[in-house]
Enzyme design. Structure first.
Site, PDB file in Angstrom:
ATOM      1  N   PRO A 140      24.022 -53.463 -25.395  1.00 58.14           N
ATOM      2  CG  PRO A 140      23.352 -55.561 -24.620  1.00 58.14           C
ATOM      3  CD  PRO A 140      22.979 -54.491 -25.603  1.00 58.14           C
ATOM      4  CE1 TYR A 141      31.123 -53.359 -30.277  1.00 59.22           C
ATOM      5  CE2 TYR A 141      29.787 -51.495 -30.987  1.00 59.22           C
ATOM      6  CZ  TYR A 141      30.991 -52.177 -30.990  1.00 59.22           C
ATOM      7  OH  TYR A 141      32.058 -51.677 -31.703  1.00 59.22           O
ATOM      8  CB  ALA A 142      26.460 -48.808 -27.384  1.00 55.93           C
TER       9      ALA A 142
END
Length: 329
Positions: A140-142
């Site tokens: 989710p961060y990427a």
């Protein structure tokens, strides 16, 4: 030049704000105490004469931030591991929603807008990644970083996107690997090692990243330029651990952990474009950078010890309750 730095109380942002002010730029340092802004870094910025404002980019009126020659947008929620599960909503809020609102605020004034993105958008690398390679976000961060890049490109205007690779150095966040490993070696408390240590990274010293970011804020660049900001040499994590042990004279104690979700095997920065358009390449090798980060950790420990001694002296100098009556008795 008037420059707004968001995320200015963060690891990279605090170095960037100070470096800009040191060469004469007017800097507005923006961060949100409610979103975990580092109080020590905020205080250091204020002590050096930088204007600091407390602002949550996801909720505040951002029009005042758009009145600038350049907006360097480093604010966001970091961390691959913490972006899964319950952390996904906060990651979306702080990395995507906040970026969209800041871009909207800048739509009329059109400052140079530098967006700090991440090497995590590439996924695994089997060779040096170039800016034209397809992306493969695996967390989710990427995905939040690739979504922020899409927003910036669609917004138009004078936008530059920087993909940072594994930044380390003084003031590194406590949750980051080198910080944990150095502290483990200094105090003997084990740090977690996710995976077998065979992961490779383009570890990049914070001073080099600041240099590239300042150049990106001022260089004549085509709108929508994407640049990798990383060291061109990739190093295995276990080799970096060996270097930390050598520099400190003792290896950091480790607790083996399963590989973290979303963690990639290798990141590898191709930096030819940054060398061409910015005249920039990372110049700090890992031993030099680690030496400087270790010196910062040791200085922090000395300052904490001095503060403990001062507090003890204050306690000892206070009159003890009832002591006068006891003396008279």
């Amino acid at each position: 030049m008037r420059v707004v730095v968001t995320g200015a109380a963060g690891f990279i942002g605090s170095h960037l704000a100070q470096a800009l002010a040191a060469v004469g730029h007017e800097v507005l340092a923006v961060d949100a105490r409610s979103r975990g802004a580092c109080p020590a870094n905020l205080a250091e910025l204020a002590r050096t004469g930088i204007t600091v404002t407390d602002c949550d980019l996801a909720t505040a009126d951002l029009a005042p931030l758009a009145d600038a020659d350049a907006v360097l947008h480093l604010a966001g929620r970091p961390g691959v591991r913490t972006s899964f599960g319950a952390g996904a909503a906060d990651t979306e809020r702080d990395n995507v929603t906040a970026t969209a609102r800041l871009l909207d605020a800048c739509a009329a004034t059109r400052p140079r807008f530098v967006l700090a993105s991440s090497s995590s958008v590439y996924g695994d690398a089997d060779r040096p990644c170039t800016e034209d390679d397809p992306i493969d976000p695996r967390s989710p961060y990427a995905r939040s970083k690739s979504d922020a890049e899409d927003l910036a490109r669609r917004a138009g205007g004078d936008v530059v996107i920087l993909r940072y690779f594994s930044v380390y150095g003084p003031r590194q966040r406590p949750d980051m690997a080198f910080h944990r490993f150095i502290e483990a070696a200094l105090d003997g408390s084990p740090a977690p090692l996710y995976g077998d240590g065979g992961q490779s990274r383009s570890f990049t010293f914070v001073g080099d990243v600041v240099d590239a970011t300042i150049r990106a804020a001022t260089a004549p660049l085509p709108a929508g330029t994407i640049l990798n900001v990383g060291h061109p040499v990739t190093v295995r994590l276990r080799d970096a651990l060996d270097r930390i042990g050598t520099l400190l004279g003792t290896p950091p104690p480790l607790v083996p952990k399963d590989p973290a979700p979303g963690d990639v095997t290798r990141t590898w920065a191709g930096t030819a474009r940054a060398a061409t358009v910015l005249g920039w390449t990372a110049t700090t090798d890992l031993d030099e950078g680690l030496t400087r980060q270790i010196a910062w950790h040791e200085q922090q420990r000395r300052e904490k010890d001095r503060e403990k001694d001062r507090e003890k002296d204050r306690q000892d100098s206070r009159p003890r309750q009832g002591s006068e009556g006891a003396d008279r008795g």
